[in-house]
Design an enzyme around this catalytic site. Structure first.
Site, short mmCIF file in Angstrom:
data_model
loop_
_atom_site.label_atom_id
_atom_site.label_comp_id
_atom_site.label_asym_id
_atom_site.label_seq_id
_atom_site.Cartn_x
_atom_site.Cartn_y
_atom_site.Cartn_z
N ASN B 421 4.47 -7.92 -4.19
CA ASN B 421 3.27 -8.26 -4.93
C ASN B 421 3.57 -9.25 -6.04
O ASN B 421 3.22 -10.42 -5.95
CB ASN B 421 2.61 -6.99 -5.46
CG ASN B 421 1.22 -7.24 -6.01
OD1 ASN B 421 0.83 -8.38 -6.25
ND2 ASN B 421 0.46 -6.19 -6.20
N ASP B 422 4.27 -8.77 -7.06
CA ASP B 422 4.46 -9.64 -8.21
C ASP B 422 5.33 -10.86 -7.90
O ASP B 422 5.16 -11.90 -8.52
CB ASP B 422 5.05 -8.83 -9.37
CG ASP B 422 4.07 -7.75 -9.82
OD1 ASP B 422 2.89 -8.08 -9.98
OD2 ASP B 422 4.49 -6.59 -9.99
N VAL B 423 6.24 -10.74 -6.92
CA VAL B 423 7.13 -11.88 -6.62
C VAL B 423 6.40 -12.98 -5.85
O VAL B 423 6.97 -14.03 -5.59
CB VAL B 423 8.39 -11.44 -5.84
CG1 VAL B 423 9.23 -10.50 -6.67
CG2 VAL B 423 8.04 -10.85 -4.50
N VAL B 424 5.13 -12.73 -5.46
CA VAL B 424 4.34 -13.79 -4.82
C VAL B 424 3.07 -14.09 -5.62
O VAL B 424 2.14 -14.70 -5.12
CB VAL B 424 3.95 -13.42 -3.36
CG1 VAL B 424 5.18 -13.38 -2.48
CG2 VAL B 424 3.20 -12.10 -3.31
N TYR B 461 3.18 -3.11 -9.60
CA TYR B 461 3.71 -2.14 -10.55
C TYR B 461 3.34 -2.48 -11.97
O TYR B 461 3.15 -1.63 -12.82
CB TYR B 461 5.23 -2.06 -10.43
CG TYR B 461 5.96 -3.14 -11.17
CD1 TYR B 461 6.33 -2.93 -12.50
CD2 TYR B 461 6.25 -4.35 -10.59
CE1 TYR B 461 6.99 -3.91 -13.20
CE2 TYR B 461 6.89 -5.33 -11.28
CZ TYR B 461 7.27 -5.12 -12.58
OH TYR B 461 7.92 -6.09 -13.28
#
Lengths: 103, 495
Positions: B421-424, B461
């Site tokens: 999620n956050d890495v994209v 997260y």
């Protein structure tokens, strides 16, 4: 005091050595490096062993130190084996690819 | 005998250095691990030789009984743990092992002090009501080697660092194993409490080093260290675990180092420092990958606050994401020339790596080029995704880093995001108000089509909304990642 200085001397040099040794480590090896260095940190086992000899410093010392031996031994044995298991996985993948390429 | 022990210790130290060097290169890593294991064996044998040599005639094999018991129990626990742990459970296993290293150092510090107390009371048995404090300094100096005040200080350091490493690792373990919530726990005055605990522990250490006669304060350091470890890690969210594990790894080395100072072992000092350094390097790599400072990771309670109010779009604006079924997604995938898969923690949770591997084989058979884009902090520990994909036999050549794919992202037909999620999250590039602004990401939003496999529409997260989900070229495929991938596999097979 000089012995303390010698130890500090050794410590600082070893830190720099460690930083130089693994400066560039590929992402693939991050986990094995961590579990492998974890096993190495089990080196505290030698300090624990020398304190756990019966008769030197009373029973409580021996018990505390042999508990330390136990914990460090889990680190050593488990750490090396699980690292080897992981690295074997990486290698197995490599070998098969090489075979495929040759065929 | 003494010389033999020293030679063995020297071999051991060299083996650790060479082993670590080899361990950092893919071709030689396995050999490096074996070399370092041999070094450990040499160190253990050397210690036994040293023990026998120091005692000479008075040595009896029975005096080693407890060492044998400790070694036996350790091996009995360690072997099955290493053999049967699932690769998806590696992060919690590494965390637990870090903790064991910490508690070992704590116990060594404590045992060293206990030994000094015993020796002193033995020496003072004949002298009635002697002045005790000064004696302990002399005993510490004799047992630790070096200045007694210095030995006292290092005993406290071993207990403090070891205790923090232990309890911090146990909390990290519990968070990773899902035994407690991985959400950061923050409360008012948290930093003050933590700083207070640390100051108290240091004060105890200074007191003990100043006058070892005040030894009861050391017993106070043990619970303080434990509390400090819990307090420090409880405030860090699950997504920051790669940093925490690396840092605890480093601490376990530094704790061993402190124990080495306390017992006067050069080999322990050197080896502990090597581990401390390697943990620091990993910590730095993880921090760089998130574009955050270590202080920010440790102290910000990242992800505990309310979702950032200033994500792109008007607050309260209702936006709809495209949703596709696996069957619909199949038709797009089938026509794709180039596919990139971005795995994340969700893939580990769903244990989807084998299904993913099967999908990539079917794609390859269909003439599609498949690559995995691995973000350095994807998952819960450094290298987490690499280990999972290696377990599923994904060829190493298919794994690439974000920098390798980002420049040519426009030519990618389909990017499949599996449980990441956050890495994209493109907000990291565009939204200065976003908490992850500045973090390098896998820029899948520039691909022709994105499929996001996700359990639900919830945020990551960090509680950050992901604008990627609402882009026109993105489609959500909701559901369990493994089931979704299996559905795609079935669709390919049915064709």
């Amino acid at each position: 005091m000089s012995l303390a200085l010698t130890y500090a001397f050794i410590f600082i040099l070893a830190m720099f050595l460690g930083l130089e040794l693994i400066r560039r480590v590929p992402a693939q090896l991050h986990t094995p490096l961590m579990s492998g260095s974890n096993a190495i940190s089990g080196i505290s086992i030698i300090g624990a062993m020398s304190l756990a000899v019966v008769g030197d410093g009373g029973m409580l010392t021996t018990i505390l130190a042999s508990a330390a031996v136990g914990f460090a031994a889990v680190n050593v044995v488990g750490g090396y084996l699980v690292t080897d298991r992981m690295l074997a996985m990486f290698q197995a993948g490599k070998k098969r690819d090489a075979k495929k390429g040759g065929a | 005998m003494g010389a033999l022990a020293v030679i063995l210790f020297l071999c051991s130290g060299v083996a650790f250095i060479v082993g670590l060097k080899l361990l950092a290169k893919p071709e030689t890593a396995r050999k490096g691990n074996a070399v370092s294991a041999l070094g450990m064996l040499a160190a253990i044998v050397g210690t036994v030789v040293q023990i026998i040599g120091e005692r000479g005639e008075s040595f009896s094999i029975e005096s080693l009984t407890w060492i044998g018991i400790g070694l036996g129990i350790g091996a009995l626990v360690g072997v099955p743990a290493a053999r049967f742990v699932k690769m998806t459970a590696m992060p919690e296993m590494v965390a637990l092992f870090n903790g064991f290293g910490g508690v070992a150092s704590l116990l060594i510090g404590w045992a060293q002090m206990q030994q000094a107390l015993e020796i002193r009371s033995g020496a003072n048995a004949n002298i009635a009501e002697s002045e005790t404090g000064t004696h302990l300094v002399d005993v510490l100096s004799a047992v630790g080697g070096g200045n007694g005040h210095f030995v006292a200080a290092t005993i406290v350091a071993a207990i403090l660092i070891g205790g923090v490493t232990f309890s911090g690792s146990i909390i990290a373990f519990a968070k990773l194993a899902g035994k407690i919530s991985s959400k950061p726990v923050v409360y008012k005055g948290q930093h003050l409490v933590n700083a207070g605990l640390l100051l108290l522990a240091v004060a105890c250490g200074v007191a003990f080093a100043w006058n070892p006669g005040l030894f009861p304060v050391v017993y106070l350091v043990i619970p303080i260290a434990m509390a400090l470890g819990v307090a420090a890690v409880i405030s860090i969210g699950g997504g920051d675990m790669p940093v925490v594990i690396s840092l605890l790894n480093s601490y376990s080395g530094l704790a061993a180092c402190a124990a080495g100072f306390a017992v006067g072992s050069e080999l322990l000092i050197i080896t502990g420092a090597l581990v401390g350094a390697s943990g620091l390097i990993l910590t730095r790599i993880m921090c760089l990958a998130m574009n955050r400072s270590l202080a920010n990771v440790l102290f910000s309670g990242f992800g505990s606050g309310a979702p950032a109010a200033t994500s792109s779009g008007e607050p309260g604006e209702k936006r709809d994401a495209n949703v596709l079924s696996p069957e619909q997604a199949y038709y797009i995938l089938e026509a794709a020339q180039s596919v990139i898969i971005v795995p994340g923690y969700g893939m580990a949770v769903a244990q989807a790596q084998h299904a993913v591997k099967e999908l990539t084989q079917l794609l390859a058979a269909n003439g599609t080029e498949v690559r995995f884009a691995i973000h350095p902090v994807a998952g819960r520990m450094p290298g987490h995704m690499n280990v999972l994909l290696a377990e599923a036999d994904v060829p190493y050549e298919q794994l690439v880093e974000p920098d390798d794919v980002n420049p040519s992202m426009e030519t990618v037909d389909v990017a499949i995001v599996i449980g990441a999620n956050d890495v994209v999250n493109p907000a990291a590039l565009t939204d200065e108000a976003s908490p992850i602004f500045g973090m390098p990401i896998v820029e899948v939003h520039r691909a022709r089509q994105v499929f996001t496999l996700k359990r639900s529409m919830g945020s990551g997260y960090a509680g950050i909304e992901n604008p990627l989900f609402f882009l026109d070229n993105n489609a959500m495929i909701l559901g369990d990642a493994k089931q979704t991938v299996n559905a795609l596999v079935d669709a390919f097979k049915a064709d």
